[in-house]
Design a protein around this motif. Structure first.
Motif, mmCIF file in Angstrom:
data_model
loop_
_atom_site.group_PDB
_atom_site.id
_atom_site.type_symbol
_atom_site.label_atom_id
_atom_site.label_comp_id
_atom_site.label_asym_id
_atom_site.label_seq_id
_atom_site.Cartn_x
_atom_site.Cartn_y
_atom_site.Cartn_z
ATOM 1 N N ILE A 53 0.837 -1.209 0.000
ATOM 2 C CA ILE A 53 0.000 0.000 0.000
ATOM 3 C C ILE A 53 0.867 1.252 0.000
ATOM 4 O O ILE A 53 0.560 2.238 -0.688
ATOM 5 N N GLU A 54 1.976 1.229 0.719
ATOM 6 C CA GLU A 54 2.906 2.355 0.674
ATOM 7 C C GLU A 54 3.436 2.563 -0.748
ATOM 8 O O GLU A 54 3.568 3.701 -1.206
ATOM 9 N N TYR A 55 3.710 1.474 -1.436
ATOM 10 C CA TYR A 55 4.196 1.575 -2.814
ATOM 11 C C TYR A 55 3.108 2.147 -3.725
ATOM 12 O O TYR A 55 3.375 2.987 -4.582
ATOM 13 N N ILE A 56 1.877 1.697 -3.534
ATOM 14 C CA ILE A 56 0.743 2.229 -4.299
ATOM 15 C C ILE A 56 0.631 3.734 -4.085
ATOM 16 O O ILE A 56 0.501 4.511 -5.032
ATOM 17 N N HIS A 57 0.714 4.169 -2.837
ATOM 18 C CA HIS A 57 0.622 5.600 -2.525
ATOM 19 C C HIS A 57 1.801 6.373 -3.105
ATOM 20 O O HIS A 57 1.630 7.514 -3.553
ATOM 21 N N LYS A 58 2.970 5.759 -3.076
ATOM 22 C CA LYS A 58 4.158 6.416 -3.643
ATOM 23 C C LYS A 58 3.947 6.716 -5.129
ATOM 24 O O LYS A 58 4.476 7.698 -5.653
ATOM 25 N N LYS A 59 3.147 5.914 -5.795
ATOM 26 C CA LYS A 59 2.845 6.126 -7.213
ATOM 27 C C LYS A 59 1.688 7.106 -7.413
ATOM 28 O O LYS A 59 1.244 7.337 -8.531
ATOM 29 N N ALA A 83 -4.397 1.521 3.954
ATOM 30 C CA ALA A 83 -5.334 1.430 2.832
ATOM 31 C C ALA A 83 -6.327 2.584 2.879
ATOM 32 O O ALA A 83 -6.701 3.055 3.955
ATOM 33 N N ASP A 84 -6.735 3.023 1.707
ATOM 34 C CA ASP A 84 -7.760 4.062 1.623
ATOM 35 C C ASP A 84 -9.148 3.474 1.791
ATOM 36 O O ASP A 84 -10.045 4.126 2.321
ATOM 37 N N VAL A 85 -9.323 2.229 1.324
ATOM 38 C CA VAL A 85 -10.606 1.541 1.366
ATOM 39 C C VAL A 85 -10.373 0.100 1.805
ATOM 40 O O VAL A 85 -9.414 -0.540 1.365
ATOM 41 N N ILE A 86 -11.268 -0.411 2.668
ATOM 42 C CA ILE A 86 -11.261 -1.826 3.066
ATOM 43 C C ILE A 86 -12.547 -2.449 2.569
ATOM 44 O O ILE A 86 -13.637 -1.906 2.769
ATOM 45 N N GLU A 87 -12.416 -3.594 1.916
ATOM 46 C CA GLU A 87 -13.577 -4.378 1.526
ATOM 47 C C GLU A 87 -13.261 -5.841 1.768
ATOM 48 O O GLU A 87 -12.104 -6.193 1.954
ATOM 49 N N SER A 88 -14.085 -6.791 1.842
ATOM 50 C CA SER A 88 -15.450 -6.809 1.428
ATOM 51 C C SER A 88 -16.415 -6.783 2.602
ATOM 52 O O SER A 88 -17.618 -6.704 2.411
ATOM 53 N N LEU A 89 -15.884 -6.826 3.812
ATOM 54 C CA LEU A 89 -16.728 -6.732 5.012
ATOM 55 C C LEU A 89 -17.885 -7.725 4.956
ATOM 56 O O LEU A 89 -19.048 -7.353 5.123
ATOM 57 N N ASP A 90 -17.562 -8.987 4.710
ATOM 58 C CA ASP A 90 -18.600 -10.011 4.554
ATOM 59 C C ASP A 90 -19.499 -10.111 5.775
ATOM 60 O O ASP A 90 -19.027 -10.136 6.916
#
Length: 175
Positions: A53-59, A83-90
């Protein structure tokens, strides 16, 4: 294995960033407490997901973390990945163990929550009145102060138009 997977994921993230997407979906469905203890999640998956997630944000992209199944025991750790969003919260009916209102209380607006609408036992099965009520409950429990994406994880191909429209009606009435 986790390091190898992380290196593969970085290649995909770079490609997604190159083509101009807004965000990247990442996660490990097998990381849930349906298969592993919270301690195993913390020791095996957490650092890898946080680093991804840090790598995703770095981009310059948003990160959606997907772990299905039982996540109640790791919800705060999932939020701590950045993370910006958490899913799927079943939901309980879908094999999960999370109550949406409780999840919202536990992580607040630290992370956006997405889902918690059972696509099979609620949306597919109906009736429309039940679908509407379940959807309105979800919106009331998590959508009042933002930080919630009203969604199922998916819809089955046999879901009737009337059942989808019951979801849409709940969204419109809540809005």
């Amino acid at each position: 294995i986790m390091e190898y997977r992380y290196e593969q994921l970085k290649v995909w993230i770079d490609l997604f960033a190159e083509i101009g997407v807004d965000g990247v979906y990442t996660g490990d469905a097998s990381a849930s407490c349906s298969l592993f203890s919270p301690n195993t999640y913390k020791n095996l998956f957490f650092e890898y997901q946080k680093k991804s997630i840090e790598y995703i944000h770095k981009k310059g992209l948003k990160a959606l973390l997907h772990i299905c199944g039982k996540i109640s025991g790791i919800l705060e750790l999932m939020a701590d990945t950045g993370a910006d969003v958490i899913e799927s919260l079943d939901t309980f009916s879908a094999g999960g163990d999370i109550d949406l209102g409780e999840a919202k209380k536990r992580v607040g607006n630290k992370v956006c929550l997405k889902g918690n609408i059972d696509a099979v036992h609620v949306i597919l099965s109906g009736p429309p009145e039940k679908i509407y009520d379940v959807c309105m409950d979800a919106l009331r429990n998590a959508g009042m102060n933002g930080g919630y994406i009203f969604s199922t994880e998916q819809l089955t191909r046999d879901t009737s138009k009337e059942h989808v429209l019951a979801m849409v009606q709940a969204r419109d009435d809540f809005s």
